[in-house]
Design an enzyme around this catalytic site. Structure first.
Site, mmCIF file in Angstrom:
data_model
loop_
_atom_site.group_PDB
_atom_site.id
_atom_site.type_symbol
_atom_site.label_atom_id
_atom_site.label_comp_id
_atom_site.label_asym_id
_atom_site.label_seq_id
_atom_site.Cartn_x
_atom_site.Cartn_y
_atom_site.Cartn_z
ATOM 1 N N PHE A 185 55.657 77.558 -14.665
ATOM 2 C CA PHE A 185 56.253 76.226 -14.667
ATOM 3 C C PHE A 185 56.196 75.617 -16.060
ATOM 4 O O PHE A 185 55.204 75.767 -16.783
ATOM 5 C CB PHE A 185 55.481 75.288 -13.712
ATOM 6 C CG PHE A 185 55.539 75.686 -12.283
ATOM 7 C CD1 PHE A 185 56.482 75.146 -11.419
ATOM 8 C CD2 PHE A 185 54.636 76.622 -11.768
ATOM 9 C CE1 PHE A 185 56.526 75.516 -10.090
ATOM 10 C CE2 PHE A 185 54.671 76.991 -10.429
ATOM 11 C CZ PHE A 185 55.619 76.442 -9.596
ATOM 12 N N ASP A 186 57.251 74.905 -16.399
ATOM 13 C CA ASP A 186 57.213 73.967 -17.507
ATOM 14 C C ASP A 186 56.322 72.793 -17.077
ATOM 15 O O ASP A 186 56.075 72.598 -15.886
ATOM 16 C CB ASP A 186 58.646 73.501 -17.784
ATOM 17 C CG ASP A 186 58.706 72.271 -18.654
ATOM 18 O OD1 ASP A 186 58.153 72.296 -19.762
ATOM 19 O OD2 ASP A 186 59.306 71.268 -18.207
ATOM 20 N N ALA A 187 55.829 71.996 -18.048
ATOM 21 C CA ALA A 187 54.968 70.857 -17.718
ATOM 22 C C ALA A 187 55.760 69.566 -17.609
ATOM 23 O O ALA A 187 56.051 69.079 -16.515
ATOM 24 C CB ALA A 187 53.842 70.729 -18.742
ATOM 25 N N ASP A 188 56.152 68.993 -18.766
ATOM 26 C CA ASP A 188 56.822 67.692 -18.762
ATOM 27 C C ASP A 188 58.207 67.773 -18.143
ATOM 28 O O ASP A 188 59.037 68.590 -18.538
ATOM 29 C CB ASP A 188 56.941 67.155 -20.189
ATOM 30 C CG ASP A 188 55.596 66.777 -20.767
ATOM 31 O OD1 ASP A 188 54.826 66.125 -20.052
ATOM 32 O OD2 ASP A 188 55.315 67.148 -21.916
#
Length: 229
Positions: A9-12
């Site tokens: 997953f990406d964070a922001d």
């Protein structure tokens, strides 16, 4: 998706609300609804201002962010004498930078319970990311993490994706990466041989040709787990 063993997953913007999303939410709260996509474009237009003025505001972060908010408001076509920019800063202060999207925890639990390895690939630095994961209670879901600290590079640099794969012990064809920025998440994952999924929370039109997309992270488990062996 057959043969999937890991999901990254990406964070922001994917796990956590991005600053642009918090800004748009603050505007709604204060009586000025703007589509998140418009706020995102305004943010991108103002980023150079931030880097040019960072040194000038050394030691005065409240003033920096209030001034930055004013620049974003102007990019949106709004004139503000400073009161609205300050009010938006107070919303950020109240929420902090650790506001999870409401569909995150249930999504992570479903994928973990299916036996998949979960990881994060982000342009954030390792220490702030770790703090965000701890404060939101989702740190325990994740194993392998790749951040900009690993190579001093940002997505879509393929090295970050390959490093995450190595740390997870999976092949590219066995991994999915979900993120909300096409130029970073989709192109980077695709270059590494992973299967990218574009998250379009703001309904920003049709995805680019050949790009698998979802409108909510809650749709990811059904997509990933269909045909998992």
């Amino acid at each position: 998706m057959r043969g999937v063993r890991a999901v990254f997953f990406d964070a922001d913007g994917t796990l956590f609300q991005s600053p642009e999303e918090i800004f748009a939410g603050a505007l709604r709260e204060l009586g000025y609804p703007y589509p998140p996509a418009e706020v995102r474009r305004a943010y991108e237009a103002v980023r150079p201002w931030y880097h040019e003025h960072l040194r000038r505001y050394q030691g005065r972060l409240d003033d920096l962010w209030t001034a930055f908010n004013g620049q974003v408001l102007r990019a949106l076509g709004m004139e503000d004498g400073g009161a609205l920019a300050a009010a938006i800063h107070r919303v950020f202060e109240r929420l902090g930078d650790t506001r999870l999207h409401p569909d995150v925890t249930e999504t992570l639990a479903a994928l973990r319970d299916a036996g998949l390895v979960l990881g994060v690939i982000t342009n954030r630095r390792r220490e702030p990311l770790g703090r965000m994961l701890r404060l939101t209670g989702i740190e325990g879901f994740f194993g392998p993490v790749a951040t900009m600290d690993d190579y001093g590079a940002f997505k879509p640099d393929v090295r970050l994706f390959l490093l995450a794969l190595a740390r997870a012990g999976v092949r590219p064809a066995e991994a999915v990466h979900a993120g909300d920025v096409y130029g970073e998440d989709v192109l980077g994952a695709r270059a590494a041989g992973m299967r990218p999924v574009l998250l379009q929370r703001d309904g920003a039109g049709a995805p680019p040709a050949g790009c698998e997309a979802i409108g909510t992270l809650a749709a990811l488990p059904a997509l990933v787990l269909s045909g998992v062996r």
